[in-house]
Design an enzyme around this catalytic site. Sequence first.
Site, mmCIF file in Angstrom:
data_model
loop_
_atom_site.group_PDB
_atom_site.id
_atom_site.type_symbol
_atom_site.label_atom_id
_atom_site.label_comp_id
_atom_site.label_asym_id
_atom_site.label_seq_id
_atom_site.Cartn_x
_atom_site.Cartn_y
_atom_site.Cartn_z
ATOM 1 N N SER A 1 55.542 11.591 46.207
ATOM 2 C CA SER A 1 55.055 12.306 47.394
ATOM 3 C C SER A 1 55.065 13.811 47.124
ATOM 4 O O SER A 1 54.184 14.539 47.588
ATOM 5 C CB SER A 1 55.948 12.009 48.596
ATOM 6 O OG SER A 1 55.947 10.640 48.875
ATOM 7 N N LYS B 1 65.630 17.560 55.078
ATOM 8 C CA LYS B 1 64.464 17.851 54.228
ATOM 9 C C LYS B 1 63.400 18.477 55.110
ATOM 10 O O LYS B 1 63.162 18.000 56.223
ATOM 11 C CB LYS B 1 63.894 16.568 53.619
ATOM 12 C CG LYS B 1 64.772 15.942 52.569
ATOM 13 C CD LYS B 1 64.066 14.768 51.906
ATOM 14 C CE LYS B 1 64.983 14.061 50.921
ATOM 15 N NZ LYS B 1 64.468 12.788 50.474
ATOM 16 N N HIS C 1 54.143 3.840 46.534
ATOM 17 C CA HIS C 1 54.915 3.128 47.565
ATOM 18 C C HIS C 1 54.216 1.816 47.932
ATOM 19 O O HIS C 1 54.843 0.770 48.056
ATOM 20 C CB HIS C 1 55.023 3.978 48.840
ATOM 21 C CG HIS C 1 55.847 5.229 48.727
ATOM 22 N ND1 HIS C 1 55.362 6.469 49.039
ATOM 23 C CD2 HIS C 1 57.141 5.425 48.354
ATOM 24 C CE1 HIS C 1 56.308 7.374 48.876
ATOM 25 N NE2 HIS C 1 57.397 6.775 48.453
ATOM 26 N N ARG D 1 60.774 4.257 38.944
ATOM 27 C CA ARG D 1 59.675 4.757 38.122
ATOM 28 C C ARG D 1 60.147 5.040 36.703
ATOM 29 O O ARG D 1 59.691 4.452 35.744
ATOM 30 C CB ARG D 1 59.083 6.028 38.745
ATOM 31 C CG ARG D 1 58.268 5.763 39.982
ATOM 32 C CD ARG D 1 58.064 6.997 40.805
ATOM 33 N NE ARG D 1 59.323 7.426 41.414
ATOM 34 C CZ ARG D 1 59.423 8.340 42.344
ATOM 35 N NH1 ARG D 1 58.356 8.998 42.750
ATOM 36 N NH2 ARG D 1 60.601 8.645 42.856
HETATM 37 P P1 ADP Z 1 63.511 9.033 48.974
HETATM 38 O O1 ADP Z 1 63.639 10.294 49.761
HETATM 39 O O2 ADP Z 1 64.407 7.929 49.400
HETATM 40 O O3 ADP Z 1 63.498 9.217 47.470
HETATM 41 P P2 ADP Z 1 60.714 8.401 48.753
HETATM 42 O O4 ADP Z 1 59.751 8.267 49.864
HETATM 43 O O5 ADP Z 1 60.478 9.502 47.786
HETATM 44 O O6 ADP Z 1 62.092 8.504 49.435
HETATM 45 O O7 ADP Z 1 60.801 7.049 47.966
HETATM 46 C C1 ADP Z 1 61.179 5.829 48.560
HETATM 47 C C2 ADP Z 1 61.356 4.789 47.496
HETATM 48 O O8 ADP Z 1 60.116 4.551 46.848
HETATM 49 C C3 ADP Z 1 62.324 5.167 46.384
HETATM 50 O O9 ADP Z 1 62.981 3.996 45.939
HETATM 51 C C4 ADP Z 1 61.416 5.691 45.290
HETATM 52 O O10 ADP Z 1 61.996 5.558 44.023
HETATM 53 C C5 ADP Z 1 60.224 4.780 45.469
HETATM 54 N N1 ADP Z 1 58.986 5.365 44.985
HETATM 55 C C6 ADP Z 1 58.435 6.556 45.290
HETATM 56 N N2 ADP Z 1 57.287 6.761 44.636
HETATM 57 C C7 ADP Z 1 57.088 5.645 43.881
HETATM 58 C C8 ADP Z 1 56.103 5.248 42.934
HETATM 59 N N3 ADP Z 1 55.079 6.042 42.593
HETATM 60 N N4 ADP Z 1 56.236 4.060 42.364
HETATM 61 C C9 ADP Z 1 57.298 3.270 42.652
HETATM 62 N N5 ADP Z 1 58.278 3.577 43.509
HETATM 63 C C10 ADP Z 1 58.176 4.750 44.109
#
Ligand code: ADP
Length: 158
Positions: A129, A42, A18, A91
């Site tokens: 995450s 969630k 992130h 990703r």
């Molecule tokens: P959501 O519940 O919206 O998927 P996340 O917190 O998992 O929320 O992710 C928020 C955003 O960050 C999404 O666009 C996700 O694809 C991106 N994201 C999560 N992990 C990574 C990572 N390792 N690298 C790049 N983008 C990421």
Amino acid sequence: MTTRVIYPGTFDPITNGHLDIIKRSAMMFDEIIIAVAASPSKKTLFTLEERVQLIEATIKDLTNVTVQGFFGLLVDFAQQQQANLLVRGLRTTVDFEYEFGLTNMYRKLMPNLESVFLTPSEEYAFLSSTIVREVALHGGSVKEFVPLAVHSALAKKL
Ligand code: ADP
């Protein structure tokens, strides 16, 4: 004219993946608002307040980045913030499918909302995450994958 963008997500918790996207956005746009979804459906490990605080601790040196929690629809939050641009991280092709569907839905709900997709550095391409939580829950070290504040918070929580 300033470009204000929203980077939305659950951030349970924020990872270095992130953070990579946040830093890239901070170089491209004037103002970044990280929008942390309450996501009541969630079962999150960290409360909304904790997720916001962990991001605050992580981004304190980035002067054009702020963080806010929100309830309800992202499009409503975007309108309140007078922002019509979203940043999302891509990703793998798995993200692509999901994001494509999401973008189409947002477009129906708010036609002038556009999304831009950024890819992280390859070392974060498989970081999520969910993986961080799983490894930490089973006693593994996630130090190299998360900001310091998250590492300490996970140690306390688990
Ligand atoms: P959501 O519940 O919206 O998927 P996340 O917190 O998992 O929320 O992710 C928020 C955003 O960050 C999404 O666009 C996700 O694809 C991106 N994201 C999560 N992990 C990574 C990572 N390792 N690298 C790049 N983008 C990421």
